[in-house]
Design a protein around this motif. Structure first.
Motif, PDB file in Angstrom:
ATOM      1  N   ALA A 180       9.955  -2.342   3.185  1.00  0.00           N
ATOM      2  CA  ALA A 180       9.485  -1.750   1.988  1.00  0.00           C
ATOM      3  C   ALA A 180      10.667  -1.098   0.917  1.00  0.00           C
ATOM      4  CB  ALA A 180       8.499  -0.525   2.203  1.00  0.00           C
ATOM      5  N   LYS A 181      10.660  -1.210  -0.190  1.00  0.00           N
ATOM      6  CA  LYS A 181      12.000  -0.754  -1.054  1.00  0.00           C
ATOM      7  C   LYS A 181      12.503   0.730  -0.525  1.00  0.00           C
ATOM      8  CE  LYS A 181       9.976  -2.877  -4.999  1.00  0.00           C
ATOM      9  NZ  LYS A 181       9.863  -2.690  -6.519  1.00  0.00           N
ATOM     10  N   VAL A 235      12.942  10.270  -6.703  1.00  0.00           N
ATOM     11  CA  VAL A 235      12.874  10.977  -5.202  1.00  0.00           C
ATOM     12  C   VAL A 235      11.797  10.114  -4.449  1.00  0.00           C
ATOM     13  CG1 VAL A 235      12.908  12.862  -3.978  1.00  0.00           C
ATOM     14  CG2 VAL A 235      13.970  12.995  -5.968  1.00  0.00           C
ATOM     15  N   PRO A 236      11.936   9.549  -3.349  1.00  0.00           N
ATOM     16  CA  PRO A 236      10.926   9.031  -2.452  1.00  0.00           C
ATOM     17  C   PRO A 236       9.804  10.196  -2.260  1.00  0.00           C
ATOM     18  CG  PRO A 236      12.860   8.659  -1.518  1.00  0.00           C
ATOM     19  CD  PRO A 236      13.075   9.629  -2.702  1.00  0.00           C
ATOM     20  N   PHE A 237       8.560   9.569  -2.747  1.00  0.00           N
ATOM     21  CA  PHE A 237       7.272  10.257  -2.597  1.00  0.00           C
ATOM     22  C   PHE A 237       7.288  11.670  -3.439  1.00  0.00           C
ATOM     23  CE2 PHE A 237       7.589   7.366   1.056  1.00  0.00           C
ATOM     24  CZ  PHE A 237       6.521   6.889   0.953  1.00  0.00           C
ATOM     25  N   GLY A 238       7.964  11.467  -4.485  1.00  0.00           N
ATOM     26  CA  GLY A 238       8.065  12.726  -5.466  1.00  0.00           C
ATOM     27  C   GLY A 238       8.378  14.007  -4.734  1.00  0.00           C
ATOM     28  N   ASN A 290       0.811  -1.252   0.168  1.00  0.00           N
ATOM     29  CA  ASN A 290      -0.016  -0.057   0.108  1.00  0.00           C
ATOM     30  C   ASN A 290       0.735   1.348  -0.046  1.00  0.00           C
ATOM     31  OD1 ASN A 290      -2.447  -1.402   0.257  1.00  0.00           O
ATOM     32  ND2 ASN A 290      -2.447  -1.602   2.365  1.00  0.00           N
ATOM     33  N   PHE A 291       2.037   1.106   0.817  1.00  0.00           N
ATOM     34  CA  PHE A 291       2.789   2.378   0.835  1.00  0.00           C
ATOM     35  C   PHE A 291       3.697   2.465  -0.571  1.00  0.00           C
ATOM     36  CE2 PHE A 291       2.297   1.448   5.366  1.00  0.00           C
ATOM     37  CZ  PHE A 291       1.562   2.644   5.939  1.00  0.00           C
ATOM     38  N   GLN A 292       3.776   1.675  -1.228  1.00  0.00           N
ATOM     39  CA  GLN A 292       4.820   1.423  -2.142  1.00  0.00           C
ATOM     40  C   GLN A 292       3.815   2.005  -3.300  1.00  0.00           C
ATOM     41  OE1 GLN A 292       8.075  -1.768  -1.124  1.00  0.00           O
ATOM     42  NE2 GLN A 292       6.438  -2.506  -2.768  1.00  0.00           N
ATOM     43  N   ASP A 351       3.853   5.602  -2.754  1.00  0.00           N
ATOM     44  CA  ASP A 351       5.161   6.288  -3.462  1.00  0.00           C
ATOM     45  C   ASP A 351       5.128   6.213  -4.842  1.00  0.00           C
ATOM     46  OD1 ASP A 351       8.024   7.088  -3.449  1.00  0.00           O
ATOM     47  OD2 ASP A 351       8.429   4.841  -3.542  1.00  0.00           O
ATOM     48  N   ARG A 352       4.859   5.080  -5.598  1.00  0.00           N
ATOM     49  CA  ARG A 352       5.022   5.172  -7.068  1.00  0.00           C
ATOM     50  C   ARG A 352       3.942   6.277  -7.647  1.00  0.00           C
ATOM     51  NH1 ARG A 352       8.865   4.689  -9.957  1.00  0.00           N
ATOM     52  NH2 ARG A 352       7.842   5.865 -11.679  1.00  0.00           N
TER      53      ARG A 352
END
Length: 92
Positions: A64-65, A28-31, A6-8, A11-12
């Motif tokens: 998570a990644k 960049v993580p979470f844009g 869900n979190f990934q 993020d994507r």
């Protein structure tokens, strides 16, 4: 607690949305948006029906990644007690 997928997905999605604005933000993580997770991730585990211990731990957010890019902040003071006077604290 939600599983890591869900979190990934969030993020994507944020990387895709912000990447359309500026291509550098795709990596960049979470844009580059600030995301705050709260809780003790050792105590709040995702629920997996009939899952083994290793399956539950494998689905936690710490697996998570993006977790290696997360900055973890620890609370050092109890903010509720800090503003109370000594008369408000009683040990009955």
């Amino acid at each position: 607690m939600c599983g890591k997928y869900n979190f990934q997905a969030v993020d994507r999605a944020l990387r895709d949305i912000m990447g359309a604005v500026d291509e550098r933000l795709q990596d960049v993580p979470f844009g580059s948006k600030v995301v705050v997770f709260g809780g003790d991730f050792r105590q709040i585990l995702p629920v997996i029906k009939k899952g083994t211990r290793s399956e539950v731990v494998g689905q936690s957010i710490r697996q998570a990644k993006f977790w290696d890019q997360i900055q973890v902040l620890h609370l050092t003071q109890n903010m509720r007690i800090r503003n109370l006077g000594p008369e408000a604290i009683s040990f009955a």
